[in-house]
Design an enzyme around this catalytic site. Structure first.
Site: not given
Ligand code: CO8
Length: 373
Positions: A156-157
């Protein structure tokens, strides 16, 4: 000294959508079929019956109302419960390349940047459709760009980690303009037969263009004031799909070859870490939370975002201060905070400050503080 500027953003949204009722109807039809098929074993206590899902639970627990997906029909077919995305020949552009090019073109157009101004492409996302050749190099060719390209994955990052790499490359002079593109096809790795997580993800692709300040017109774009990345190992969000799967047949088709998580633990452990990371990052830049006009947070769970924003600000945030797009898109992994930024940045005037912050598997957290030029 060269400074890095976000000069444009782009978004590709797949046209097909699935709302909670449609998803739950398909899931519950699958559950009925499964329980009927295993009726004898269930009656003998040898198999646990599956429980139905509910739209009311999904909206209350997550804030998600619908999601965009590459393919609707396969996901909603109780006999299939996964998208149908036909393979393409090596002579055709890959699916992720197509999505990337659409988002990248919009970002370049918004920035007013020609091909001569962009010399690097980072495709940063959770799931790459093949190991090699890098999707980013295919995108580089499709856009007719010179320079270099590479893929990276920090779940997600990915987009915020990509933004730090882009800012570094621009500031140290190894690139003049860098596209950070996140073609997230989360439906490809979501287990649509798992009641705990079948509603969580959607598909989308974002692009951000980072350029040297001298290439961007005065008053245009956002100065990158600083980036801060934080990682801490956890098994609470995990996917064991990989190239070694074929080396042990006993694992084939098992649940852990798709997305699995301990959602409650993630919520509890990640929320304080994110708030601390944003506060520490702001302090290191001699800024205070009240200086922020907006937080474009990762879009996984509405309750989580409200808690994080409250911890950072010391009070509830308004929707203007912490915009929400997950109701419409669900969790699009690394694309989420960038979709929020793309859609909610045009009201910024010179000097306004904001933070883009992602968080997710790893654990990984990325904070990018920016100021409208
Ligand atoms: N319908 C009805 N009831 C349900 C359902 C359902 N679908 N699912 C669970 N329940 C029930 C449970 O059985 C439980 O019942 P009981 O109380 O009787 O035991 C009750 O509802 C509560 O269940 P939970 O405790 O699991 O529910 P939560 O309130 O914790 O909500 C969430 C679940 C929404 C998952 C929440 O925990 C959450 O959002 N957590 C944060 C997760 C997060 O941010 N994860 C980030 C992951 S994304 C990432 O890093 C990228 C990975 C790469 C992407 C890959 C793409 C596929």
């Amino acid at each position: 000294m060269i400074k890095a500027v976000i000069s444009g953003t782009g978004l590709y949204t797949p046209p097909a959508t699935i709302d909670n009722d449609e998803l739950v109807n398909a899931f519950n039809a699958y559950v009925e079929q499964y329980n009927a098929r295993h009726a004898d074993d269930i009656a003998r206590g040898m198999v646990e019956p599956l429980q139905p899902s509910s739209s009311a639970f999904i909206e209350k627990a997550s804030g998600i109302k619908r999601r965009h997906v590459i393919d609707r029909e396969g996901i909603l077919n109780p006999e299939r419960m996964k998208p149908y995305i036909p393979e393409r020949s090596n002579e055709e552009p890959s699916v992720q390349c197509d999505m990337s090019v659409a988002a990248a073109r919009e970002a370049m157009e918004q920035a007013g940047a020609g091909r001569d101004h962009v010399d690097a492409v980072i495709v940063a996302c959770s799931n790459l459709q093949r190991p090699y050749p890098a999707i980013s190099i295919e995108v580089q060719q499709a856009l007719g760009l010179d320079g270099f390209a590479y893929d990276m994955n920090v779940a997600c990052s990915s987009a915020t980690f990509g933004l730090q790499a882009a800012a570094n490359a621009v500031e140290n002079g190894t690139a003049r303009g860098v596209l950070v593109i996140s073609p997230e096809i989360c439906s490809g790795h979501l287990n649509f037969t798992d009641r705990d997580s079948h509603f969580i993800f959607g598909d989308a692709c974002t692009a951000i263009l980072v350029q040297r300040d001298s290439d961007v017109a005065d008053g245009q774009g956002f100065d990158i004031l600083g980036t801060r990345l934080k990682t801490q190992f956890s098994n609470n969000i995990r996917n064991n799909f990989g190239f070694l799967n074929r080396a042990d047949e006993s694992g084939e088709g098992k649940r852990d070859k798709l997305f699995v998580q301990e959602g409650r633990k993630v919520f509890k452990e990640v929320s304080p870490l994110v708030a601390e990371t944003i506060q520490g990052h702001l302090a290191s830049l001699e800024l205070a939370p009240e200086h922020l006009k907006r937080m474009w947070l990762h879009q996984a769970n509405l309750n989580m975002n409200e808690l994080i924003a409250r911890r950072v600000l010391g009070r509830d945030a308004t929707r203007e201060e912490a915009p929400v797009i997950l109701d419409e898109y669900a969790n699009t992994s690394s694309a989420g905070s960038i979709i929020a930024f793309h859609k909610y940045k045009d009201d910024f005037t010179s000097g306004d400050l904001g933070v883009i912050c992602s968080f997710g598997a790893g654990y990984s957290i990325g904070s990018v503080v920016i100021r409208r030029r």
